[in-house]
Scaffold this active site. Structure first.
Site, mmCIF file in Angstrom:
data_model
loop_
_atom_site.group_PDB
_atom_site.id
_atom_site.type_symbol
_atom_site.label_atom_id
_atom_site.label_comp_id
_atom_site.label_asym_id
_atom_site.label_seq_id
_atom_site.Cartn_x
_atom_site.Cartn_y
_atom_site.Cartn_z
ATOM 1 N N LYS A 185 -24.652 7.570 13.950
ATOM 2 C CA LYS A 185 -24.058 8.399 12.887
ATOM 3 C C LYS A 185 -23.231 7.540 11.938
ATOM 4 O O LYS A 185 -23.269 7.713 10.719
ATOM 5 C CB LYS A 185 -23.196 9.495 13.497
ATOM 6 C CG LYS A 185 -24.009 10.516 14.273
ATOM 7 C CD LYS A 185 -23.208 11.758 14.553
ATOM 8 C CE LYS A 185 -24.063 12.778 15.288
ATOM 9 N NZ LYS A 185 -24.432 12.357 16.664
ATOM 10 N N SER A 225 4.677 17.656 13.358
ATOM 11 C CA SER A 225 4.099 16.709 12.402
ATOM 12 C C SER A 225 5.171 16.122 11.478
ATOM 13 O O SER A 225 5.036 15.004 10.991
ATOM 14 C CB SER A 225 3.021 17.409 11.572
ATOM 15 O OG SER A 225 3.495 18.646 11.102
ATOM 16 N N GLY A 246 1.949 21.837 8.808
ATOM 17 C CA GLY A 246 1.326 23.152 8.954
ATOM 18 C C GLY A 246 2.354 24.229 9.271
ATOM 19 O O GLY A 246 2.197 25.385 8.875
ATOM 20 N N VAL A 280 6.837 24.647 10.876
ATOM 21 C CA VAL A 280 8.096 23.952 11.116
ATOM 22 C C VAL A 280 8.464 24.159 12.583
ATOM 23 O O VAL A 280 8.549 25.302 13.051
ATOM 24 C CB VAL A 280 9.212 24.487 10.190
ATOM 25 C CG1 VAL A 280 10.506 23.706 10.411
ATOM 26 C CG2 VAL A 280 8.776 24.394 8.727
ATOM 27 N N ASP A 281 8.624 23.059 13.316
ATOM 28 C CA ASP A 281 8.906 23.107 14.745
ATOM 29 C C ASP A 281 10.343 22.658 14.990
ATOM 30 O O ASP A 281 10.634 21.467 14.916
ATOM 31 C CB ASP A 281 7.945 22.176 15.493
ATOM 32 C CG ASP A 281 6.482 22.516 15.220
ATOM 33 O OD1 ASP A 281 6.047 23.599 15.632
ATOM 34 O OD2 ASP A 281 5.786 21.706 14.561
HETATM 35 N N1 DCP Z 1 1.507 20.892 21.311
HETATM 36 C C1 DCP Z 1 0.720 20.461 22.384
HETATM 37 N N2 DCP Z 1 -0.434 21.119 22.687
HETATM 38 C C2 DCP Z 1 -0.834 22.182 21.962
HETATM 39 C C3 DCP Z 1 -0.055 22.633 20.875
HETATM 40 C C4 DCP Z 1 1.116 21.954 20.582
HETATM 41 O O1 DCP Z 1 1.073 19.496 23.045
HETATM 42 N N3 DCP Z 1 -1.970 22.808 22.270
HETATM 43 C C5 DCP Z 1 2.722 20.124 20.971
HETATM 44 C C6 DCP Z 1 2.334 18.894 20.201
HETATM 45 C C7 DCP Z 1 2.523 19.293 18.789
HETATM 46 C C8 DCP Z 1 3.746 20.187 18.890
HETATM 47 O O2 DCP Z 1 3.569 20.880 20.128
HETATM 48 O O3 DCP Z 1 2.762 18.187 17.940
HETATM 49 C C9 DCP Z 1 3.880 21.138 17.737
HETATM 50 O O4 DCP Z 1 2.684 21.918 17.630
HETATM 51 P P1 DCP Z 1 2.064 22.285 16.224
HETATM 52 O O5 DCP Z 1 0.940 23.214 16.501
HETATM 53 O O6 DCP Z 1 3.128 22.776 15.318
HETATM 54 O O7 DCP Z 1 1.406 20.923 15.717
HETATM 55 P P2 DCP Z 1 1.939 19.783 14.735
HETATM 56 O O8 DCP Z 1 3.354 20.018 14.319
HETATM 57 O O9 DCP Z 1 1.641 18.503 15.417
HETATM 58 O O10 DCP Z 1 0.981 19.875 13.461
HETATM 59 P P3 DCP Z 1 1.076 20.939 12.248
HETATM 60 O O11 DCP Z 1 1.481 20.184 11.032
HETATM 61 O O12 DCP Z 1 -0.295 21.495 12.142
HETATM 62 O O13 DCP Z 1 2.086 21.979 12.628
HETATM 63 MG MG MG Z 2 3.941 21.844 13.600
HETATM 64 MN MN MN Z 3 4.241 24.629 15.692
#
Ligand code: DCP
Ligand code: MG
Ligand code: MN
Length: 327
Positions: free
Chosen positions: A72, A179, A188, A190-191
């Site tokens: 690919k 993130s 995506g 706010v955590d």
């Molecule tokens: N998390 C995890 N497993 C999952 C979901 C989340 O370990 N199935 C952990 C890792 C992620 C964090 O929780 O970084 C926060 O989850 P988010 O879904 O908010 O993901 P991100 O903040 O990484 O990305 P985004 O910008 O999409 O919110």
């Molecule tokens: Mg997040």
């Molecule tokens: Mn989240």
């Protein structure tokens, strides 16, 4: 690592990873976890490769890249694209599933079921589908929830939650993870992680904070409130900053005891892929890692500082204090 994105190695193979990402996302939307995880692993392997891939042989030499994937990659190198992407990711079904998966609370099975019921648009869902409470909220804020949040706005939301928290309990720590903490240019959701260094006052925060934020109009919709996850409490909802023209944003809040701060911080900073790797690494070393703790085997609860476990601990410490790890 939570290092600024500017110091990351440059991905010289985005023309390859962007094509493979389309496949990974589409397989995920079709509930084909096996294929989607396979492509995600390959993407991670290519991103870690610091040179531009120029041939099939070079691709094949990268650990984690097998023959079919190398084929690919060769096709992308030759033609700039992948026929399989058109086959799998384009067309009415794939596009409709993508649209439906943007509804918060709808997973691949639901999206597929809606498609099979002949629903094709969000309006079809609004008028004809039976929706859960979560999906109703997801649909109401569809555009807002699916638009990326600039870092500056994440920082404003953090400040808003921090002020509300500190007005309830002095000395609390409020920190955005996810993130944002990984240095991504947009997020995506706010955590927010909240804890208290005195080891006790975190217990006074969760419910009063949510009440306050609801009363001020900042929280507009509640999705999930989880209070039974050990000592950690988790809230998933939708918020909006005061003022004109603000978008609704997905907000996750976890409140954790100070002794679980390190592992909670690592878990909540992610990425999800990184967490899977770290848990696997811990398991390989006879330990177990969760958002609550890093433990040596369930049978023998040895302190993590024992010599045998120092290697894992080093990875762990390097992650938490990236400025000293030299990675
Ligand atoms: N998390 C995890 N497993 C999952 C979901 C989340 O370990 N199935 C952990 C890792 C992620 C964090 O929780 O970084 C926060 O989850 P988010 O879904 O908010 O993901 P991100 O903040 O990484 O990305 P985004 O910008 O999409 O919110
Ligand atoms: Mg997040
Ligand atoms: Mn989240």
């Amino acid at each position: 690592c939570a290092r600024p994105s500017s110091s990351k190695p440059v991905d010289l193979n985005t023309h390859i990873t962007s094509e493979l990402s389309k496949l990974a996302a589409t397989y995920k939307s079709k509930n084909d976890t096996w294929r989607s995880v396979g492509y995600e692993r390959a993407i991670a392997a290519i991103r870690n490769y610091s040179k531009e891939i120029t041939s099939r042989e070079e691709a094949l030499a990268i650990p984690g890249i097998g023959g079919r994937l190398a084929d690919k990659i060769a096709e992308i190198l030759e033609s700039g694209r992948l026929r399989k992407v058109a086959e799998v990711c384009e067309g009415e079904e794939a596009e409709t599933l993508r649209l439906f998966l943007g509804v918060w609370g709808a997973g691949p099975s639901t999206a597929q079921a809606w498609y099979l019921q002949d629903f094709r648009t969000l309006d079809d869902l609004r008028t004809k589908a039976t929706l859960t409470r979560h999906q109703q909220i997801g649909l109401k804020h569809y555009d807002d929830i699916n638009s990326r949040i600039p870092r500056s706005e994440v920082a404003e939301i953090e400040e808003h939650v921090r002020e509300a928290t500190l007005s309830l309990v002095r000395g609390a720590e409020v920190l955005v993870c996810g993130s944002y903490r990984r240095g991504k240019p947009t997020c995506g959701d706010v955590d927010v992680l909240i804890t208290h260094p005195d080891g006790q006052s975190h217990e006074l925060i969760f419910r009063p904070l949510l009440v306050r934020l609801r009363e001020s109009g900042f929280l507009t919709d509640d999705l999930v409130t989880q209070e039974d996850n050990g000592n950690q409490k988790k809230y998933l909802g939708v918020c909006r900053l005061p003022g004109e023209g603000r978008k609704h944003r997905r907000l996750d809040v976890i409140v954790v005891p100070y002794q679980e701060r390190a592992t909670a911080l690592m878990y909540f900073t992610g990425s999800a892929h990184f967490n899977r790797s770290m848990r696997l690494l811990a398991t390989k070393k006879g330990m177990s890692l969760s958002e609550h703790s890093l433990r040596a085997g369930i049978v023998r609860q040895v302190c993590v500082c024992s010599a045998r476990n120092r290697a894992v601990l080093k990875v762990f410490v390097d992650y938490l204090f990236p400025e000293t790890c030299g990675c």
